[in-house]
Write a protein that holds these residues in place. Structure first.
Motif, mmCIF file in Angstrom:
data_model
loop_
_atom_site.group_PDB
_atom_site.id
_atom_site.type_symbol
_atom_site.label_atom_id
_atom_site.label_comp_id
_atom_site.label_asym_id
_atom_site.label_seq_id
_atom_site.Cartn_x
_atom_site.Cartn_y
_atom_site.Cartn_z
ATOM 1 N N VAL A 187 0.763 -1.146 -0.136
ATOM 2 C CA VAL A 187 -0.052 -0.079 0.103
ATOM 3 C C VAL A 187 0.864 1.538 0.001
ATOM 4 C CG1 VAL A 187 -1.585 1.408 1.393
ATOM 5 C CG2 VAL A 187 -2.029 -1.186 1.074
ATOM 6 N N GLY B 153 2.147 2.455 -3.313
ATOM 7 C CA GLY B 153 1.277 2.620 -4.295
ATOM 8 C C GLY B 153 0.642 1.466 -5.173
ATOM 9 N N ARG B 154 0.836 0.220 -4.696
ATOM 10 C CA ARG B 154 0.774 -0.888 -5.756
ATOM 11 C C ARG B 154 -0.664 -1.540 -5.311
ATOM 12 N NH1 ARG B 154 4.887 -4.718 -3.774
ATOM 13 N NH2 ARG B 154 3.778 -6.226 -4.960
ATOM 14 N N GLN C 265 -4.986 -1.412 -4.370
ATOM 15 C CA GLN C 265 -6.189 -0.764 -4.520
ATOM 16 C C GLN C 265 -7.214 -1.645 -3.659
ATOM 17 O OE1 GLN C 265 -6.831 -1.995 -8.550
ATOM 18 N NE2 GLN C 265 -7.045 0.282 -9.132
ATOM 19 N N ASP D 12 -1.162 -5.024 -7.385
ATOM 20 C CA ASP D 12 -0.664 -5.301 -8.698
ATOM 21 C C ASP D 12 -1.710 -5.589 -9.437
ATOM 22 O OD1 ASP D 12 1.824 -4.091 -8.016
ATOM 23 O OD2 ASP D 12 2.683 -6.156 -7.466
ATOM 24 N N GLY E 170 -8.237 5.804 -0.822
ATOM 25 C CA GLY E 170 -7.456 7.099 -1.302
ATOM 26 C C GLY E 170 -8.338 8.090 -1.618
ATOM 27 N N ARG E 171 -9.570 7.685 -2.289
ATOM 28 C CA ARG E 171 -10.446 8.595 -2.746
ATOM 29 C C ARG E 171 -11.872 7.923 -2.450
ATOM 30 N NH1 ARG E 171 -12.183 6.953 -7.661
ATOM 31 N NH2 ARG E 171 -10.697 5.997 -8.901
ATOM 32 N N ARG F 153 -12.844 -0.256 -7.241
ATOM 33 C CA ARG F 153 -11.677 -0.097 -6.932
ATOM 34 C C ARG F 153 -11.022 1.346 -6.932
ATOM 35 N NH1 ARG F 153 -8.443 -4.982 -9.832
ATOM 36 N NH2 ARG F 153 -10.176 -6.324 -10.012
ATOM 37 N N VAL F 154 -10.424 1.679 -5.744
ATOM 38 C CA VAL F 154 -9.852 2.972 -5.583
ATOM 39 C C VAL F 154 -8.614 2.543 -4.940
ATOM 40 C CG1 VAL F 154 -12.062 3.999 -5.661
ATOM 41 C CG2 VAL F 154 -10.697 3.548 -3.596
ATOM 42 N N PRO F 155 -7.381 3.690 -5.293
ATOM 43 C CA PRO F 155 -6.284 3.338 -4.774
ATOM 44 C C PRO F 155 -6.455 3.208 -3.278
ATOM 45 C CG PRO F 155 -6.141 5.152 -6.167
ATOM 46 C CD PRO F 155 -7.580 4.699 -6.071
ATOM 47 N N VAL G 268 -4.417 3.682 0.738
ATOM 48 C CA VAL G 268 -3.370 4.376 1.184
ATOM 49 C C VAL G 268 -3.247 4.106 2.503
ATOM 50 C CG1 VAL G 268 -3.653 6.467 -0.312
ATOM 51 C CG2 VAL G 268 -5.042 6.382 1.619
#
Length: 83
Positions: free
Chosen positions: A15, A18-19, A21, A33, A55-56, A63-65, A67
């Motif tokens: 996480v 940045g890999r 979601q 990934d 992340g948002r 699916r969202v990023p 964090v």
């Protein structure tokens, strides 16, 4: 649950890199990934313990990023570096 085992730390590091979601859900699933994480129980626990979050905003199931939260960043930072 112990959130400092190797598997959970690897998930937190993915996480942080940045890999990852998350799905927008009460029980968010983690993807690393683009592949579903094999231990969704741990993913849910990391979320419920406030270590990771979306992340948002997103639609349910989207699916969202993923964090790290402040607590997640602290936990990762306090782990010793492997030799």
């Amino acid at each position: 649950m112990d959130t400092t085992n190797r598997r959970s730390l690897a998930m937190l590091k993915a996480v942080a890199a940045g890999r990852a979601q998350l799905t927008c859900s009460r029980e968010p699933d983690l993807f690393v990934d683009g592949v579903p994480c094999c231990d969704q129980f741990t993913a849910h626990t990391l979320s419920h313990h406030g270590l990771i979050r979306p992340g948002r905003p997103g639609l349910i199931g989207q699916r969202v990023p993923a964090v790290l939260t402040d607590a997640g960043r602290e936990l990762v930072a306090e782990q010793p570096v492997a030799a």
